[in-house]
Design a protein around this motif. Structure first.
Motif, PDB file in Angstrom:
ATOM      1  N   SER A  40       8.493  28.911  26.312  1.00 55.18           N
ATOM      2  CA  SER A  40       9.280  27.928  25.542  1.00 55.18           C
ATOM      3  C   SER A  40       8.368  27.316  24.481  1.00 55.18           C
ATOM      4  CB  SER A  40       9.829  26.849  26.480  1.00 55.18           C
ATOM      5  OG  SER A  40      10.625  27.407  27.495  1.00 55.18           O
ATOM      6  N   ALA A  41       7.799  28.164  23.657  1.00 53.54           N
ATOM      7  CA  ALA A  41       6.734  27.746  22.740  1.00 53.54           C
ATOM      8  C   ALA A  41       7.156  26.622  21.806  1.00 53.54           C
ATOM      9  CB  ALA A  41       6.255  28.952  21.925  1.00 53.54           C
ATOM     10  N   ASN A  42       8.330  26.728  21.228  1.00 53.57           N
ATOM     11  CA  ASN A  42       8.738  25.727  20.239  1.00 53.57           C
ATOM     12  C   ASN A  42       8.961  24.350  20.877  1.00 53.57           C
ATOM     13  OD1 ASN A  42       8.648  27.748  18.316  1.00 53.57           O
ATOM     14  ND2 ASN A  42      10.812  28.267  18.565  1.00 53.57           N
ATOM     15  N   ASP A  43       9.568  24.321  22.066  1.00 59.48           N
ATOM     16  CA  ASP A  43       9.759  23.056  22.771  1.00 59.48           C
ATOM     17  C   ASP A  43       8.414  22.461  23.186  1.00 59.48           C
ATOM     18  OD1 ASP A  43      12.504  23.160  22.547  1.00 59.48           O
ATOM     19  OD2 ASP A  43      12.807  24.089  24.506  1.00 59.48           O
ATOM     20  N   ASP A  44       7.504  23.310  23.670  1.00 58.76           N
ATOM     21  CA  ASP A  44       6.184  22.822  24.095  1.00 58.76           C
ATOM     22  C   ASP A  44       5.423  22.205  22.932  1.00 58.76           C
ATOM     23  OD1 ASP A  44       6.767  23.849  26.609  1.00 58.76           O
ATOM     24  OD2 ASP A  44       5.683  25.723  26.275  1.00 58.76           O
ATOM     25  N   LEU A  45       5.473  22.854  21.786  1.00 57.44           N
ATOM     26  CA  LEU A  45       4.771  22.328  20.615  1.00 57.44           C
ATOM     27  C   LEU A  45       5.408  21.031  20.117  1.00 57.44           C
ATOM     28  CD1 LEU A  45       4.033  25.626  18.684  1.00 57.44           C
ATOM     29  CD2 LEU A  45       2.326  24.020  19.568  1.00 57.44           C
ATOM     30  N   MET A  46       6.742  20.966  20.093  1.00 53.66           N
ATOM     31  CA  MET A  46       7.398  19.751  19.629  1.00 53.66           C
ATOM     32  C   MET A  46       7.059  18.562  20.517  1.00 53.66           C
ATOM     33  SD  MET A  46       9.111  18.158  17.431  1.00 53.66           S
ATOM     34  CE  MET A  46       9.700  19.467  16.377  1.00 53.66           C
ATOM     35  N   GLU A  47       7.001  18.780  21.827  1.00 56.10           N
ATOM     36  CA  GLU A  47       6.572  17.706  22.732  1.00 56.10           C
ATOM     37  C   GLU A  47       5.171  17.216  22.368  1.00 56.10           C
ATOM     38  OE1 GLU A  47       6.678  18.361  26.918  1.00 56.10           O
ATOM     39  OE2 GLU A  47       8.760  19.032  26.908  1.00 56.10           O
ATOM     40  N   THR A  48       4.280  18.157  22.083  1.00 56.57           N
ATOM     41  CA  THR A  48       2.899  17.809  21.746  1.00 56.57           C
ATOM     42  C   THR A  48       2.849  16.984  20.469  1.00 56.57           C
ATOM     43  OG1 THR A  48       2.220  19.922  22.713  1.00 56.57           O
ATOM     44  CG2 THR A  48       0.568  18.733  21.446  1.00 56.57           C
TER      45      THR A  48
END
Length: 294
Positions: A60-68
């Protein structure tokens, strides 16, 4: 006091880091709105405090990055003294150049967005290419895991081992392992006719009657590593082939392919949480590698 804020991608690793290095787990709220947008709220007083974010990049790369990005932005806006992002697996790292006309350099964009959101330091493990460090304008600590693998395989005392990399891109990383493990190295030449399609054409080195350890920085769909196993066995290697890889991405048909390939053992680290656990998978922890930095 240092506060460590875990994202949702790998909470167990964040807890292990906090326990080992005596950090306080920071309270925060992370949720998704019904429209799919991510919501983040810091529930701690962080003014003048050194803060850490632990968030690996999974499927879930895009969600993980947005959280960061949102965690860093929230900490910056509430005057945290320093914001260090511990990103064990750095997503988009394979998109570090324009392989053909019309493509972006995604890894550079991710780096710029992390800095823009407020991240002042980056800690990661085995970047797909060292040049990614140059995409940042903040300090980057790229920690290598080869010593973990060397220590593990030395204890196994395998007969006549040889490190084999499934493509030339992994050769530099494998060279570090062979120097510590004191074993020879062989390189398979790989071509990609299309995304997630692999063709191995020839081998540089000798694997005949040797115990092969296939080594790479990551396993994604499993296509490269399974193809490499078939190739080395066809060239006379022992049938008990081992695998070592830092990042267990394991997307698509990876679990099915790895199970069917019947490797003697698949050794990975805990930079990414496993969705499944095959009987022949061994997971090594990267927590102790943070000692010199934290």
């Amino acid at each position: 006091m240092s506060l460590l804020f875990p994202g949702t991608s790998h909470s167990s690793l964040a807890e292990s880091i906090a326990k080992r290095y005596k950090f306080t787990l920071g309270k925060c709220e992370i949720k998704k709105f019904s429209c799919g947008e991510t919501y983040v709220k810091i529930l701690e007083h962080v003014r003048g405090t050194e803060c850490f974010i632990v968030q690996t990049i999974t499927k879930s790369a895009n969600d993980d990055l947005m959280e960061t990005y949102l965690l860093a932005d929230a900490l910056r806006r509430h005057d945290a003294e320093r914001i260090t992002a511990i990103i064990p697996h750095f997503g988009y790292a394979r998109q570090d150049r324009r392989a053909s006309l019309g493509e972006p350099i995604s890894a550079q964009l991710v780096a710029k967005l992390l800095v823009a959101s407020g991240v002042t330091n980056i800690i990661t493990f085995d970047l797909h290419s060292d040049q990614i460090e140059g995409f940042f304008t903040t300090p980057v600590d790229n920690l290598h895991c080869y010593q973990l693998f060397a220590d593990y395989f030395q204890k196994k005392q395998l007969p006549d081992p040889v490190i084999v990399v499934p493509d030339t891109g992994a050769a530099k990383l494998a060279d570090r392992l062979t120097r510590v493990f004191a074993s020879p190295m062989a390189i398979l030449h790989k071509t990609r006719p299309a995304h997630h399609k692999v063709s191995h054409t020839h081998l540089v080195g000798d694997v005949k009657n040797k115990t092969v350890i296939l080594f790479d920085d990551m396993i994604d769909t499993g296509g490269s590593i399974c193809s490499a196993k078939n190739e080395v066995i066809a060239l006379g290697a022992r049938k008990d082939v081992y695998v070592a890889a830092t990042h267990a991405v394991f997307s698509g048909q990876a679990y099915g392919r790895l199970e069917s390939a019947d490797f003697a053992e698949i050794v990975v680290t805990d930079t990414i949480p496993l969705a499944e656990k095959l009987p022949n998978i061994t997971v090594l922890s990267v927590v102790e590698l943070l000692y010199k930095i934290l």
